[in-house]
Write a protein that holds these residues in place. Structure first.
Motif, short mmCIF file in Angstrom:
data_model
loop_
_atom_site.label_atom_id
_atom_site.label_comp_id
_atom_site.label_asym_id
_atom_site.label_seq_id
_atom_site.Cartn_x
_atom_site.Cartn_y
_atom_site.Cartn_z
N ARG A 170 25.56 -3.32 -30.27
CA ARG A 170 25.88 -2.05 -30.91
C ARG A 170 24.60 -1.25 -31.13
O ARG A 170 23.55 -1.80 -31.45
N ILE A 171 24.73 0.07 -30.98
CA ILE A 171 23.62 1.00 -31.21
C ILE A 171 24.13 2.09 -32.15
O ILE A 171 25.21 2.65 -31.92
N ALA A 172 23.36 2.39 -33.18
CA ALA A 172 23.68 3.49 -34.09
C ALA A 172 22.69 4.62 -33.86
O ALA A 172 21.48 4.42 -33.95
N TYR A 173 23.23 5.79 -33.53
CA TYR A 173 22.39 6.97 -33.26
C TYR A 173 22.63 7.97 -34.38
O TYR A 173 23.74 8.48 -34.54
N VAL A 174 21.59 8.25 -35.16
CA VAL A 174 21.65 9.21 -36.25
C VAL A 174 21.05 10.51 -35.74
O VAL A 174 19.91 10.54 -35.29
N ALA A 175 21.82 11.60 -35.81
CA ALA A 175 21.39 12.84 -35.17
C ALA A 175 21.49 14.03 -36.12
O ALA A 175 22.52 14.22 -36.78
N CYS A 176 20.43 14.81 -36.17
CA CYS A 176 20.44 16.04 -36.97
C CYS A 176 20.73 17.26 -36.10
O CYS A 176 20.79 18.37 -36.61
N ASP A 177 20.90 17.05 -34.80
CA ASP A 177 21.18 18.16 -33.89
C ASP A 177 22.27 17.74 -32.91
O ASP A 177 22.07 16.81 -32.12
N ILE A 184 21.05 -5.43 -32.28
CA ILE A 184 21.50 -4.14 -32.80
C ILE A 184 20.30 -3.19 -32.87
O ILE A 184 19.16 -3.62 -33.05
N ILE A 185 20.59 -1.91 -32.70
CA ILE A 185 19.54 -0.90 -32.68
C ILE A 185 20.01 0.31 -33.48
O ILE A 185 21.17 0.73 -33.37
N VAL A 186 19.12 0.86 -34.30
CA VAL A 186 19.36 2.16 -34.92
C VAL A 186 18.22 3.08 -34.52
O VAL A 186 17.05 2.67 -34.52
N LEU A 187 18.56 4.30 -34.14
CA LEU A 187 17.53 5.29 -33.85
C LEU A 187 17.89 6.59 -34.54
O LEU A 187 19.06 6.99 -34.58
N ASP A 188 16.88 7.20 -35.14
CA ASP A 188 17.04 8.46 -35.87
C ASP A 188 15.95 9.41 -35.37
O ASP A 188 14.97 9.68 -36.06
#
Length: 442
Positions: free
Chosen positions: A389-396, A364-368
């Motif tokens: 699964r990959i979680a992508y946290v995005a402010c844009d 599993i991967i999370v990137l912010d």
């Protein structure tokens, strides 16, 4: 020197019908001659008089403010803040819109960016189209959530604190920021003078009650005598070395999330809404569904928020690698997670450090990533690791959409997307996208 065919149109006024919302806190309109205007302080469907604030006769588009509303939208309210409006503070984009309308506008921006940059409809992105308010922020029209736990004030030539005007270095002197959290307001930054200071940053940590003031002097400026409550830490930015030097108290604040305490030094990233960290951890963990023994990556890990949450869930047989470019943030992350033996934090840019680790697989991967996004090279590398699964946290939303397109090219698609309004009154919005490899639907 201007080109002889160019003429500034600043100050020109156009009566226009306001079209759809655009990314960046403005709406699109066209003059009778077909010139595109990006208009702030307007709402879709309104008829307004727009005054140009930037642009020449040869510009592809012009920036403008709605200085008179001729036909108002049903979503319009009088701005609660007296410092909001054309030519005033640039911090809030949607003070003139009802809270529900603000979230709807943000949703329209996300939809447009997904379609235009990623070729995805909301359904294809796994999104129900709603932007969820943070806990406690669903207030009636006219009431403003006081959510911003970190405020950087600019200081004018007379030493008065204020906020920058939109796309300007000019300072709008204020006596209170309505979106500032109570702990920031109680510091009273606006009520005193700051001679010889370039900026004053006020921080009120939501989880611990820690408060901090960071002073940046002008060149050659001397620090004022700061008489604040003893619990407040005071730091200064060194004129020559640009490093932080404690004047009084700690050089960090303590934040709480997911049952852990995190030390955050000056320059270290932490969500500015008091509910954001917990809500994001919950969304990411629900999406990733960590298992005991997983190998996990936390990229652009900051002070270790997601790395800590992952480590708690994957157990002693799992492992977490965090990568962060900021030296101080890495020091904080290592301190914050020192009790978790299966966590390692590496310093450097993700695109440089990740290949050097020679990691060939991850569960599993999370990137912010920062506002610019992760980029094609990094996305390609992540996809090669075969994470389930990959979680992508995005402010844009634009950067998110671009990177989702890159992921699609590498065989990953979003199966769930959630959007959160952690920045009421502004155009900013936070998203969490959960991706899975197309060939592994189970």
């Amino acid at each position: 020197m201007q080109h002889e065919t160019e003429a500034s149109l600043v100050g020109h006024e156009y009566e226009v019908e306001v079209g759809p919302v655009a990314h960046g806190g403005h709406c699109v309109a066209r003059t009778e001659a077909g010139r595109v205007l990006f208009v702030r302080h307007a709402l879709p469907g309104e008829r307004v008089v727009a005054r140009v604030t930037e642009g020449e006769s040869t510009s592809r588009f012009l920036r403008a403010d709605a200085v008179r509303v001729l036909d108002a939208s049903k979503d319009r309210v009088e701005a609660p803040c007296p410092f909001s409006g054309p030519g005033k503070c640039g911090g809030c984009d949607w003070q003139h819109a009802k809270p529900g309308a603000q979230r709807r506008l943000k949703g329209e921006v996300i939809t447009e960016q997904l379609m235009r940059l990623a070729g995805l409809t909301p359904e294809e992105a796994g999104w129900d189209g709603t932007v969820v308010p943070a806990d406690g922020d669903k207030l009636p029209a006219g009431e403003v959530p006081a959510w911003r736990t970190r405020v950087q004030y600019a200081v004018d030539a007379e030493g008065h604190a204020g906020l920058r005007k939109h796309r300007s270095h000019d300072v709008e002197v204020i006596d209170r920021c309505l979106i500032a959290a109570p702990g920031v307001t109680e510091l009273g930054i606006e009520k005193r003078e700051w001679p010889q200071m370039a900026s004053v940053e006020a921080i009120a940590a939501s989880g611990s009650g820690d408060r901090q003031v960071i002073l940046t002097p002008k060149p050659g400026g001397r620090l004022p005598i700061v008489e604040l409550d003893k619990p407040v830490s005071v730091l200064r930015i060194g004129e020559k070395d640009k490093q932080v030097h404690p004047v009084h108290g700690r050089a960090f604040v303590r934040e709480r999330a997911d049952g852990r305490t995190y030390r955050v030094g000056e320059g270290g990233f932490w969500q500015v809404h008091p509910q954001a960290a917990d809500m994001l951890v919950k969304a990411v963990m629900q999406g990733l569904m960590p298992r005991k023994g997983d190998m996990a990556l936390d990229l652009y890990c900051g002070v270790g928020l997601f790395a800590g949450a992952l480590a708690e869930r994957i157990g002693d047989k799992g492992a977490v690698l965090g990568i962060e470019s900021g030296k101080r943030a890495v020091e904080d992350a290592r301190h914050n997670l020192k009790d978790l033996e299966r966590v390692r934090i590496e310093q450097g840019k993700v695109e440089q450090v990740l290949p050097r680790t020679r990691i060939e697989e991850a569960d599993i991967i999370v990137l912010d990533p920062p506002r610019a996004g992760a980029g094609k090279q990094t996305v390609r590398h992540l996809a090669s690791l075969g994470a389930r699964r990959i979680a992508y946290v995005a402010c844009d939303p634009a950067a998110l959409a671009r990177d989702l397109k890159y992921f699609a090219e590498e065989g990953y698609k979003p199966v769930k997307l959630r959007a959160f309004d952690f920045f009421p009154m502004t155009h900013h919005v936070e998203c969490v996208a959960i991706l899975k490899p197309v060939a592994k639907e189970a």
